[in-house]
Design an enzyme around this catalytic site. Structure first.
Site, PDB file in Angstrom:
ATOM      1  N   ASP A  99     -10.118 -10.735 -16.936  1.00 28.42           N
ATOM      2  CA  ASP A  99     -10.117 -11.730 -17.893  1.00 28.42           C
ATOM      3  C   ASP A  99      -8.562 -11.854 -18.486  1.00 28.42           C
ATOM      4  O   ASP A  99      -8.035 -11.021 -19.147  1.00 28.42           O
ATOM      5  CB  ASP A  99     -10.968 -11.580 -18.897  1.00 28.42           C
ATOM      6  CG  ASP A  99     -10.946 -12.685 -19.833  1.00 28.42           C
ATOM      7  OD1 ASP A  99     -10.291 -13.721 -19.827  1.00 28.42           O
ATOM      8  OD2 ASP A  99     -11.700 -12.659 -20.933  1.00 28.42           O
TER       9      ASP A  99
ATOM     10  N   HIS B  11       0.818  -1.172  -0.026  1.00 25.56           N
ATOM     11  CA  HIS B  11      -0.013   0.158   0.052  1.00 25.56           C
ATOM     12  C   HIS B  11       0.831   1.187  -0.162  1.00 25.56           C
ATOM     13  O   HIS B  11       0.311   2.417  -0.167  1.00 25.56           O
ATOM     14  CB  HIS B  11      -1.068   0.112   1.210  1.00 25.56           C
ATOM     15  CG  HIS B  11      -2.416   0.514   0.934  1.00 25.56           C
ATOM     16  ND1 HIS B  11      -2.278   1.812   0.332  1.00 25.56           N
ATOM     17  CD2 HIS B  11      -3.330   0.392   1.320  1.00 25.56           C
ATOM     18  CE1 HIS B  11      -3.746   2.263   0.321  1.00 25.56           C
ATOM     19  NE2 HIS B  11      -4.286   1.426   0.800  1.00 25.56           N
TER      20      HIS B  11
END
Length: 452
Positions: A395, A154
């Site tokens: 995908d 992060h």
């Protein structure tokens, strides 16, 4: 479930990339300084597993050429500050195998085994300069289905930037060209620059004060050590609308803007936590709210800014106030905290942090073994929305995911995530971590009070 790791390797950019020290902005170096994890599940691909792995790795090397900060390492500098050493050391890629079928997981939402499928970081025993900023685990199940565990620092990115990388990696895996290059230079958030003012008063930025502690206690040490558990609570579109309607009854006129899903669900969770924790009426409590500032700046941050462009604000009250007032009243507290975030406010936060001699007291380092950082557990909450993150429909060339969700090992007491529900529409999921002793009461009150 047993998961066997077959191999672990460092994947490096396919071509030489810029090398040197890259300054981080103050927004990169405060708040959560650890890794954040998500997981994606996919059905059996059309190609054999070896081809899938080769394609994932090959496309990863080409994507890292554009996203080279992820192949870098962190380096400590004076005053608890960090910078990026862009050295192309690479990202960790783990190949693993699970001895069960995807269908055996039953309900992905409630699965307790995610930690076997997501790489972990040993902060205690690994020097900071050696910790990979991105760790990935591709796990094949006996049915041929597979999962991708995604664990990212992060310090380097927020959710929008992490998912920008993931989207471009998926495009490369499908054989498609780069769609949007990342904007890596962080000078638009004054990275590496001196403060523009000498103002450093914490009175202007209450979110940097230590959060409230329980009445009668001198520290939050005891609360930090309580056993916690995680849950994912589903809210149908009907339940969400019931909450919004209940909150919107407090509007003064019909032309007042109705409350958002985030505002009312956060307010509802805050009130529920006060009741489930059985807080004294006089108990001060705070909720931390994470705001994306990309479009709140003047001018807005560059397209596809790659880094942290989020700040935290807080709403405060007492338990008795929150429980005696209406849901609309508490939702207004949430809204007021959010609406003060504009260009001037963001720049004042940056200047405040630049004027600090040591940033470590504003860093969440609990998983480094440091108990001195901010703690938004009992009697507080930290509520983050993933509703606008483009985390769905990833995908890699073999179809979109069956399920995606947050990891569970990086959660602490009081951590809440609001996600889109599986049913679509306006349905939501609230992923939360609470102390074990409070969780069942929270679940009961959370649902019962919607109908009250």
């Amino acid at each position: 479930m047993r998961v066997t790791v077959k191999s672990s390797s460092m994947i490096k950019p396919a071509e030489p990339t810029w090398s040197g020290r890259l300054p981080l902005s103050e927004l990169d170096q405060t708040g959560m300084n650890t890794h954040v994890s998500t997981i994606y599940f996919y059905t059996k691909p059309s190609q054999d597993w070896d081809t899938v792995l080769q394609t994932l790795k090959a496309s990863l090397t080409t994507t890292l050429v554009h996203f080279y900060p992820l192949a870098s390492r962190l380096s400590s500098i004076a005053g608890g500050r960090l910078e990026l050493d862009c050295n192309a050391d690479g990202v960790q890629f783990i190949e693993a195998y699970a001895d069960m079928k995807l269908v055996d997981l039953d309900d992905f939402m409630q699965s307790p085994i995610f930690h076997h499928l997501i790489p972990s970081v040993d902060y205690r025993h690994t020097p900071l300069e050696e910790v990979p900023l991105l760790l990935l685990q591709a796990t094949k199940f006996v049915c041929g289905g597979w999962s991708l565990g995604f664990c990212i620092s992060h310090v380097v990115v927020d959710g929008q930037s992490a998912l920008h990388f993931l989207s471009e990696w998926a495009r490369a895996c499908r054989g498609e060209p780069l769609d949007s290059p990342p904007h890596i230079d962080r000078k638009c958030l004054h990275a590496g620059e001196p403060p523009t003012t000498t103002c450093s008063s914490i009175e202007q930025h209450v979110q940097f004060r230590p959060p409230p502690i329980l009445l009668g206690q001198s520290s939050n040490e005891n609360e930090r050590t309580q056993e916690t558990t995680v849950a994912m609570l589903k809210l149908t579109e009907t339940l969400v609308e019931k909450l919004r309607n209940k909150a919107n009854k407090s509007r003064k006129t019909e032309t007042d803007r109705g409350f958002t899903r985030y505002e009312v669900v956060t307010a509802h969770a805050w009130r529920t936590a006060c009741k489930a924790r059985n807080l004294e009426p006089e108990q001060p409590t705070a909720v931390g709210i994470c705001i994306d500032v990309r479009t709140r700046m003047k001018p807005p941050l560059p397209e596809k800014y790659f880094g942290n462009a989020i700040i935290d604000v807080i709403a405060t009250g007492t338990s008795g106030e929150l429980l005696s007032e209406t849901l609309g009243y508490v939702s207004t507290k949430i809204r007021n905290a959010i609406e003060k975030v504009n260009d001037e406010y963001v720049n004042s936060v940056i200047d405040f942090l630049k004027n600090q001699e040591d940033l470590s007291k504003f860093q969440d380092l609990q998983r480094f073994g440091d108990d001195e950082g901010p703690f938004y557990g009992n009697p507080n909450l930290g509520v983050v929305s993933w509703l606008t993150l483009p985390m769905y429909g990833v995908d890699f060339g073999w179809g979109k995911e069956e399920f995606t969700g947050p990891g569970t090992d990086d959660a602490d007491d009081g951590d809440f995530l609001i996600l889109r529900g599986e049913e679509g529409g306006g349905s939501l999921v609230v992923a939360l971590c609470l102390q074990v002793r409070h969780m069942e009461d929270f679940k009961r009150v959370f649902y019962q009070s919607i109908e009250d």
